[in-house]
Design a protein around this motif. Structure first.
Motif, PDB file in Angstrom:
ATOM      1  N   VAL A  51       0.884  -1.161   0.000  1.00  0.00           N
ATOM      2  CA  VAL A  51       0.000   0.000   0.000  1.00  0.00           C
ATOM      3  C   VAL A  51       0.925   1.214   0.000  1.00  0.00           C
ATOM      4  CG1 VAL A  51      -1.725   1.308   1.303  1.00  0.00           C
ATOM      5  CG2 VAL A  51      -1.771  -1.196   1.349  1.00  0.00           C
ATOM      6  N   ILE A  67       1.450   5.251   0.443  1.00  0.00           N
ATOM      7  CA  ILE A  67       0.853   6.432   1.061  1.00  0.00           C
ATOM      8  C   ILE A  67       1.729   7.635   0.740  1.00  0.00           C
ATOM      9  CG2 ILE A  67       0.154   7.491   3.255  1.00  0.00           C
ATOM     10  CD1 ILE A  67      -0.130   4.671   4.421  1.00  0.00           C
ATOM     11  N   GLY A  70      -2.240  11.003   1.776  1.00  0.00           N
ATOM     12  CA  GLY A  70      -3.334  10.061   1.577  1.00  0.00           C
ATOM     13  C   GLY A  70      -2.827   8.801   0.901  1.00  0.00           C
ATOM     14  N   ILE A  71      -3.700   7.801   0.850  1.00  0.00           N
ATOM     15  CA  ILE A  71      -3.311   6.548   0.185  1.00  0.00           C
ATOM     16  C   ILE A  71      -3.287   6.804  -1.316  1.00  0.00           C
ATOM     17  CG2 ILE A  71      -3.906   4.128  -0.219  1.00  0.00           C
ATOM     18  CD1 ILE A  71      -5.248   4.140   2.550  1.00  0.00           C
ATOM     19  N   HIS A 120      -1.851   4.541  -3.921  1.00  0.00           N
ATOM     20  CA  HIS A 120      -2.223   3.369  -4.729  1.00  0.00           C
ATOM     21  C   HIS A 120      -2.018   2.090  -3.937  1.00  0.00           C
ATOM     22  CE1 HIS A 120       2.207   3.530  -5.719  1.00  0.00           C
ATOM     23  NE2 HIS A 120       2.091   2.209  -5.689  1.00  0.00           N
ATOM     24  N   ILE A 121      -2.561   1.002  -4.478  1.00  0.00           N
ATOM     25  CA  ILE A 121      -2.288  -0.323  -3.938  1.00  0.00           C
ATOM     26  C   ILE A 121      -1.715  -1.162  -5.066  1.00  0.00           C
ATOM     27  CG2 ILE A 121      -3.952  -0.345  -2.042  1.00  0.00           C
ATOM     28  CD1 ILE A 121      -5.953  -1.729  -3.792  1.00  0.00           C
ATOM     29  N   TYR A 130      -0.999  -4.982  -6.554  1.00  0.00           N
ATOM     30  CA  TYR A 130      -1.259  -6.421  -6.547  1.00  0.00           C
ATOM     31  C   TYR A 130      -0.195  -7.120  -7.395  1.00  0.00           C
ATOM     32  CZ  TYR A 130      -6.022  -5.094  -5.070  1.00  0.00           C
ATOM     33  OH  TYR A 130      -7.117  -4.573  -4.416  1.00  0.00           O
ATOM     34  N   LEU A 190      -3.425   0.747 -13.578  1.00  0.00           N
ATOM     35  CA  LEU A 190      -4.775   0.693 -14.158  1.00  0.00           C
ATOM     36  C   LEU A 190      -5.504   1.995 -13.868  1.00  0.00           C
ATOM     37  CD1 LEU A 190      -5.741  -2.918 -13.037  1.00  0.00           C
ATOM     38  CD2 LEU A 190      -4.363  -2.169 -14.999  1.00  0.00           C
ATOM     39  N   GLY A 219     -12.321   4.284  -8.129  1.00  0.00           N
ATOM     40  CA  GLY A 219     -11.531   5.413  -7.662  1.00  0.00           C
ATOM     41  C   GLY A 219     -10.199   5.029  -7.045  1.00  0.00           C
ATOM     42  N   THR A 220      -9.766   3.801  -7.294  1.00  0.00           N
ATOM     43  CA  THR A 220      -8.542   3.271  -6.689  1.00  0.00           C
ATOM     44  C   THR A 220      -7.467   3.093  -7.755  1.00  0.00           C
ATOM     45  OG1 THR A 220      -9.891   2.032  -5.116  1.00  0.00           O
ATOM     46  CG2 THR A 220      -7.602   1.347  -5.350  1.00  0.00           C
ATOM     47  N   ILE A 242      -4.581   1.253  -9.104  1.00  0.00           N
ATOM     48  CA  ILE A 242      -4.046  -0.103  -8.890  1.00  0.00           C
ATOM     49  C   ILE A 242      -2.786  -0.270  -9.721  1.00  0.00           C
ATOM     50  CG2 ILE A 242      -4.447  -2.570  -9.291  1.00  0.00           C
ATOM     51  CD1 ILE A 242      -7.413  -2.092  -8.713  1.00  0.00           C
ATOM     52  N   ILE A 301     -12.156  -0.581   0.639  1.00  0.00           N
ATOM     53  CA  ILE A 301     -12.449   0.295  -0.501  1.00  0.00           C
ATOM     54  C   ILE A 301     -13.953   0.547  -0.536  1.00  0.00           C
ATOM     55  CG2 ILE A 301     -12.322   0.544  -3.011  1.00  0.00           C
ATOM     56  CD1 ILE A 301      -9.957  -1.439  -2.975  1.00  0.00           C
ATOM     57  N   ALA A 325     -16.940   8.132  -7.270  1.00  0.00           N
ATOM     58  CA  ALA A 325     -16.413   6.952  -7.972  1.00  0.00           C
ATOM     59  C   ALA A 325     -15.953   5.878  -6.991  1.00  0.00           C
ATOM     60  CB  ALA A 325     -15.238   7.350  -8.861  1.00  0.00           C
ATOM     61  N   GLY A 326     -15.926   6.217  -5.692  1.00  0.00           N
ATOM     62  CA  GLY A 326     -15.371   5.315  -4.689  1.00  0.00           C
ATOM     63  C   GLY A 326     -13.940   5.695  -4.359  1.00  0.00           C
ATOM     64  N   GLY A 327     -13.315   4.896  -3.508  1.00  0.00           N
ATOM     65  CA  GLY A 327     -11.919   5.156  -3.148  1.00  0.00           C
ATOM     66  C   GLY A 327     -11.527   4.326  -1.939  1.00  0.00           C
ATOM     67  N   ILE A 328     -10.239   4.343  -1.645  1.00  0.00           N
ATOM     68  CA  ILE A 328      -9.759   3.598  -0.481  1.00  0.00           C
ATOM     69  C   ILE A 328     -10.211   4.329   0.774  1.00  0.00           C
ATOM     70  CG2 ILE A 328      -7.740   2.725   0.751  1.00  0.00           C
ATOM     71  CD1 ILE A 328      -6.324   2.566  -1.973  1.00  0.00           C
ATOM     72  N   ASN A 338      -1.122  11.267   8.086  1.00  0.00           N
ATOM     73  CA  ASN A 338      -0.920  11.451   6.645  1.00  0.00           C
ATOM     74  C   ASN A 338      -2.209  11.290   5.835  1.00  0.00           C
ATOM     75  OD1 ASN A 338       2.105  11.413   6.998  1.00  0.00           O
ATOM     76  ND2 ASN A 338       1.623   9.341   7.660  1.00  0.00           N
ATOM     77  N   GLY A 339      -3.302  11.794   6.360  1.00  0.00           N
ATOM     78  CA  GLY A 339      -4.556  11.736   5.614  1.00  0.00           C
ATOM     79  C   GLY A 339      -5.117  10.341   5.449  1.00  0.00           C
ATOM     80  N   THR A 340      -4.606   9.402   6.250  1.00  0.00           N
ATOM     81  CA  THR A 340      -5.000   7.999   6.121  1.00  0.00           C
ATOM     82  C   THR A 340      -5.818   7.575   7.336  1.00  0.00           C
ATOM     83  OG1 THR A 340      -2.926   7.556   4.963  1.00  0.00           O
ATOM     84  CG2 THR A 340      -4.103   5.653   5.833  1.00  0.00           C
TER      85      THR A 340
END
Lengths: 134, 134
Positions: free
Chosen positions: A8, A10, A76-77, A79-80, A82, A119, A126-127, A129, B10, B74-77, B125-127
């Protein structure tokens, strides 16, 4: 297709403070900062028993992290990541099913020296990847 | 202090679509939706070899996910969850070092039936960080 969660990532506005916080407040195993000029970031790796957290800070004017921190000044986060066994097969499967790959669509060498792709976050809740071939 | 990364959560605007995407596009092991009325979410668990991803969708009007999706359509972590052995010791250490705990500061029973706390994202950190005693 996707395997382990490799990390993950950040984005943080103060790398030394964030590293100290993970070390001293959260009691985690925190590495030394590493400049990755090819990726426009300085990275601190936090080793957890089952995966990693990467703290990212902009390096250079063209850093891909700078715009994110402009929008998210507290961090903030970002990206993640895989893991996949075959990144070209993964890409072809995703494109065939309608997903968009960022950039040229060809894998680049990532921060760990392995082929990676990103991606489009609008296609994935909204992530952002990252896929990394291991 | 912190141990394994228990999960990445998520928030998604369409739970069925997100579950199908992880199953069919990303080829992951995706569970059936589970309503968690005490937490105001419907959850789909994605089992990776080393950790989990949790897709969250609002359940009920008071869902803690609804405001997040209003801001991030759109969503998000939404958060990441670290495991700790002793949640009260972890809390006391964090508070002593200046971190803020959300809510009353007392652990609640989380979605996995174990004691959890959430840390203030502005301090980290915004997390949004969840701690879960395992």
């Amino acid at each position: 297709m996707i395997g382990r969660l490799n990390h993950v990532a950040i984005a943080v506005p103060d790398l030394a403070a964030a590293a100290a916080q993970y070390r001293e407040m959260l009691g985690a195993e925190v590495g030394a900062p590493q400049d990755e000029p090819d990726h426009g970031v300085t990275v601190v790796f936090i080793t957890l028993p089952n995966t990693k957290v990467e703290l990212l800070y902009p390096l250079g004017e063209a850093s891909p992290i700078r715009g994110f921190l402009d929008k998210n000044p507290a961090g903030g986060i970002h990206h993640i990541c895989y893991e996949v066994e075959d990144i070209l097969a993964a890409r072809d499967r995703l494109v065939e099913k309608g997903a968009r790959i960022l950039g040229t669509g060809e894998p680049k060498t990532g921060a760990h020296g392995k082929p990676v792709l990103f991606l489009h976050p609008k296609d994935f809740n909204g992530t952002l990847i990252e896929l990394e071939q291991v």
